[in-house]
Design a protein around this motif. Structure first.
Motif, PDB file in Angstrom:
ATOM      1  N   ASP A 173      -2.380  -7.584   7.563  1.00  0.00           N
ATOM      2  CA  ASP A 173      -1.149  -7.559   8.259  1.00  0.00           C
ATOM      3  C   ASP A 173       0.021  -7.462   7.507  1.00  0.00           C
ATOM      4  N   ARG A 229      -4.213   0.856   8.224  1.00  0.00           N
ATOM      5  CA  ARG A 229      -3.433  -0.206   8.842  1.00  0.00           C
ATOM      6  C   ARG A 229      -1.906  -0.300   8.421  1.00  0.00           C
ATOM      7  N   ASN A 233       1.420   0.162  10.679  1.00  0.00           N
ATOM      8  CA  ASN A 233       2.314  -0.845  10.577  1.00  0.00           C
ATOM      9  C   ASN A 233       3.547  -0.454  10.260  1.00  0.00           C
TER      10      ASN A 233
END
Length: 303
Positions: A173, A229, A233
């Motif tokens: 993240d 990812r 993102n």
């Protein structure tokens, strides 16, 4: 300028990026100069460490970690790797230097008394999933949360929190805008460590990280898919910016600093770029901070 009296909650999201985080150090110092504060903040990797200094009100402290302290052989390099198992000397940076008796201590009482909610992103080495922890996982001279958020797989050992090993939060993240929104933020200020046009490519040297992380197969898988990812993102961030929900700082000039760069002059230039980029957007940022969120704004569908 604090915004807790408003009807909306403003969050600050700070991306990691190793030595590229000298850029966000400049912007965070500009925030201190202008007395700009937030209701919530979340950082990743070196961004989580920079946020700690910002919340403690220690202007200039982050810059020293990118310019003065890098000359110690315990900060980065083979000596650190052989001695500690970490290419970045996390236990030196967030231990010997940062502790109360260290050369450049964090003002932990000031950090803890700051009303801004603080979180850092870590990646669970067992599950390969991101997790989020706040001030309650830190105490005077125990900064393992920041160490864990900064522990790059293959070049750093995992850091244990409550008996569970964790790696760098940027693995899963990297720009945690979804987390900030889930925590109730209506609007976000986001500081990126890469240029707007950056596209992450698949990680190279798979045999190396596969071997180094063989105890953690879900981490190997997370590294394999990290580029997917990240790019997704970043698209979320830019979509939020288009909708007026996010205000984004990104380096306005081409970067000459990498994750592992250790050139003092380049780090100072990157820090100064952060100051200049803030100054160029100062008035626009202030308008964003004091204006209400438009009722028609919607978060992207993925959110």
């Amino acid at each position: 300028m604090r915004h807790t009296k408003q009807k909306y909650k403003i969050g600050l999201v700070v991306e990691g990026g190793g030595m590229k985080c000298a850029y966000n150090a400049g912007i965070l110092d500009a925030f201190l100069d202008e007395q700009i504060s937030f209701d919530y903040c979340i950082g990743v990797s070196a961004g989580s460490g920079n946020l700690a200094s910002y919340l403690a009100g220690q202007r200039g402290r982050n810059l020293r970690f990118f310019t003065e302290h890098i000359h110690s052989p315990e900060y980065f390099g083979w000596k650190s790797l052989v001695k500690t198992g970490d290419l970045f000397g996390l236990r030196y940076i967030y231990g010997a230097l940062t502790q109360a008796g260290g050369k450049d201590p964090l003002d932990f009482p000031a950090f803890l008394s700051n009303p801004t909610v603080y979180e850092a992103v870590v990646t669970n080495a067992i599950t390969g999933k991101p997790e989020y922890f706040g001030q309650e996982h830190m105490k005077q001279d125990d900064y393992r949360l920041i160490m864990a958020s900064s522990a790059i797989p293959a070049v750093c050992r995992p850091v244990e929190l409550d008996g569970i090993p964790y790696f760098d939060g940027g693995l899963t993240d990297a720009i945690p805008v979804l987390r900030a929104l889930a925590q109730g933020c209506d609007k976000l200020v986001v500081i990126l460590s890469k240029n707007r046009g950056y596209v992450r490519k698949p990680q190279g040297m798979r045999p190396l990280y596969r071997r180094a992380c063989r105890k953690y197969p879900n981490i190997v898988e997370a590294i394999d898919h990290r580029h997917l990812r990240y790019n997704e993102n970043l698209n979320d961030v830019l979509a939020l910016e288009q909708q007026g929900i996010a205000f984004v700082f990104a380096p306005s000039e081409s970067l000459h600093v990498g994750t592992y760069s250790m050139k003092e002059s380049a780090e100072r230039e990157l820090y100064d770029l952060g100051l200049r980029d803030y100054a160029a957007q100062r008035e626009t940022l202030r308008e964003f901070l004091v204006s209400g969120r438009r009722s028609q704004d919607k978060v992207p569908e993925r959110m």
